[in-house]
Write a protein that holds these residues in place. Sequence first.
Motif, mmCIF file in Angstrom:
data_model
loop_
_atom_site.group_PDB
_atom_site.id
_atom_site.type_symbol
_atom_site.label_atom_id
_atom_site.label_comp_id
_atom_site.label_asym_id
_atom_site.label_seq_id
_atom_site.Cartn_x
_atom_site.Cartn_y
_atom_site.Cartn_z
ATOM 1 N N TYR A 145 2.121 0.747 -7.724
ATOM 2 C CA TYR A 145 1.236 -0.056 -6.878
ATOM 3 C C TYR A 145 -0.196 0.474 -6.870
ATOM 4 C CZ TYR A 145 5.378 -2.491 -5.071
ATOM 5 O OH TYR A 145 6.518 -3.246 -4.942
ATOM 6 N N SER A 146 -0.348 1.786 -6.906
ATOM 7 C CA SER A 146 -1.711 2.330 -6.948
ATOM 8 C C SER A 146 -2.391 1.981 -8.267
ATOM 9 C CB SER A 146 -1.699 3.847 -6.728
ATOM 10 O OG SER A 146 -0.937 4.509 -7.723
ATOM 11 N N PRO B 198 0.819 -1.212 0.000
ATOM 12 C CA PRO B 198 0.000 0.000 0.000
ATOM 13 C C PRO B 198 0.855 1.265 0.000
ATOM 14 C CG PRO B 198 0.142 -0.865 2.218
ATOM 15 C CD PRO B 198 0.942 -1.790 1.348
ATOM 16 N N THR B 199 0.436 2.250 -0.773
ATOM 17 C CA THR B 199 1.144 3.528 -0.802
ATOM 18 C C THR B 199 0.260 4.679 -0.337
ATOM 19 O OG1 THR B 199 0.599 3.728 -3.159
ATOM 20 C CG2 THR B 199 2.764 2.817 -2.599
ATOM 21 N N THR B 200 -0.932 4.360 0.170
ATOM 22 C CA THR B 200 -1.814 5.355 0.791
ATOM 23 C C THR B 200 -2.456 4.735 2.030
ATOM 24 O OG1 THR B 200 -3.807 4.694 -0.419
ATOM 25 C CG2 THR B 200 -2.401 6.361 -1.460
ATOM 26 N N GLU C 281 -9.736 -2.657 -8.538
ATOM 27 C CA GLU C 281 -10.937 -1.875 -8.215
ATOM 28 C C GLU C 281 -11.879 -1.773 -9.411
ATOM 29 O OE1 GLU C 281 -9.252 1.787 -6.921
ATOM 30 O OE2 GLU C 281 -8.472 0.951 -5.047
ATOM 31 N N ARG D 134 -3.527 -1.610 -7.996
ATOM 32 C CA ARG D 134 -4.735 -1.663 -7.166
ATOM 33 C C ARG D 134 -5.957 -1.147 -7.946
ATOM 34 N NH1 ARG D 134 -4.447 -2.621 -1.811
ATOM 35 N NH2 ARG D 134 -2.360 -3.000 -0.985
ATOM 36 N N ALA D 135 -5.747 -0.126 -8.754
ATOM 37 C CA ALA D 135 -6.854 0.420 -9.554
ATOM 38 C C ALA D 135 -7.391 -0.632 -10.522
ATOM 39 C CB ALA D 135 -6.393 1.656 -10.319
ATOM 40 N N GLY E 136 7.525 4.814 -3.525
ATOM 41 C CA GLY E 136 6.536 3.910 -4.088
ATOM 42 C C GLY E 136 6.933 2.458 -4.212
ATOM 43 N N PRO F 224 0.212 10.086 0.149
ATOM 44 C CA PRO F 224 0.831 9.074 -0.704
ATOM 45 C C PRO F 224 2.347 9.032 -0.537
ATOM 46 C CG PRO F 224 0.054 10.928 -2.017
ATOM 47 C CD PRO F 224 -0.412 11.168 -0.616
ATOM 48 N N VAL G 143 3.802 5.452 -8.844
ATOM 49 C CA VAL G 143 2.398 5.169 -9.161
ATOM 50 C C VAL G 143 2.121 3.690 -9.426
ATOM 51 C CG1 VAL G 143 2.129 7.480 -10.135
ATOM 52 C CG2 VAL G 143 2.639 5.558 -11.667
ATOM 53 N N ALA H 229 -5.455 2.571 1.130
ATOM 54 C CA ALA H 229 -5.111 1.218 0.685
ATOM 55 C C ALA H 229 -4.868 0.298 1.874
ATOM 56 C CB ALA H 229 -3.883 1.264 -0.221
#
Length: 312
Positions: free
Chosen positions: A270-271, A141-143, A278, A274-275, A170, A166, A268, A146
């Motif tokens: 890992y996000s 997780p980077t946030t 999602e 994850r997106a 990363g 964030p 960016v 998350a």
Amino acid sequence: MADAAANLLAGGLVAFPTETVYGLGADACNEMAVARIYSVKGRPADHPLIVHVASMGGLGDWADDVPGYAISLARDFWPGPMTLVVKRSGLAGDFVTGGQDTVGVRVPDHPVALGLLEAFVRAGGKGVAAPSANRFGNVSPTTAQAVSDELGEYLADGDQILDGGPCDVGVESTIIDCTGDVPKILRPGAITAQMIAESTGLAVVRVVEESAIRVSGSLEAHYAPAATVVLDQSPVAGQGFIAMADVAAGEGVVRLAAPKTHEEFARVLYSALRAADEQGLETVVVAQPQGDGIAIAIRDRLKRAAFGSANS
């Protein structure tokens, strides 16, 4: 920070941001608290944890026989995205080291992490054991969101998540084996082989795949989303796509990230993975960045993500 430090000393868990990824922290001297990290993450018991300390001075609490080149690295790159693996002191229990005679130590470069660690020292603590704040093998997780999404159902009521925004880097820290005559990179990261060589004046052994020392993120399958990760192919309609901004995506392809630099790619990555989950995508195609520097770390994470998603 004082409340979070007190929570750690009382045996609670605190998720906190670092410059690399968010960590799930426990008092590194409290065996029961550390056992909860393994339980929450679903992490194998022999997989060692990294001990986070507030300053370079904390290295002496956890290490014995620190070589001079490790001191040079600590002076040059701490606080920063670098973990030093050293011979452990009596303070480092088997429950942190995975039963090994070595321990990984780092000083993170994030104001929230440092504030927490400094408050922990003031309260009488020695170090915070903290792997990434996700279920074992999943995307780091980077946030703070998350972390909550990933671990919320596993954390107890008294556990905390500190939101520091964030993460800047990363990808996880460079792990360097400092138990031999020369530094050996066990996991690549933002601190590169060239930087290590310039700091130490020594030849650096680059990315040791087969090491007797077990470290975080060294398994063949890791960092994997639910979507299947495919590397260096042309995406088709309905697939996710992560590539540098100058690489075009075809019609119907879901562009998840278009970074302009390798540093942005790492930030960016890992996000974006994850997106993909999602959005319910089944496949993510990634055009890997080439060259040295942090691109080596990105390719390392993507290789493990591709293997993990293909074998899940």
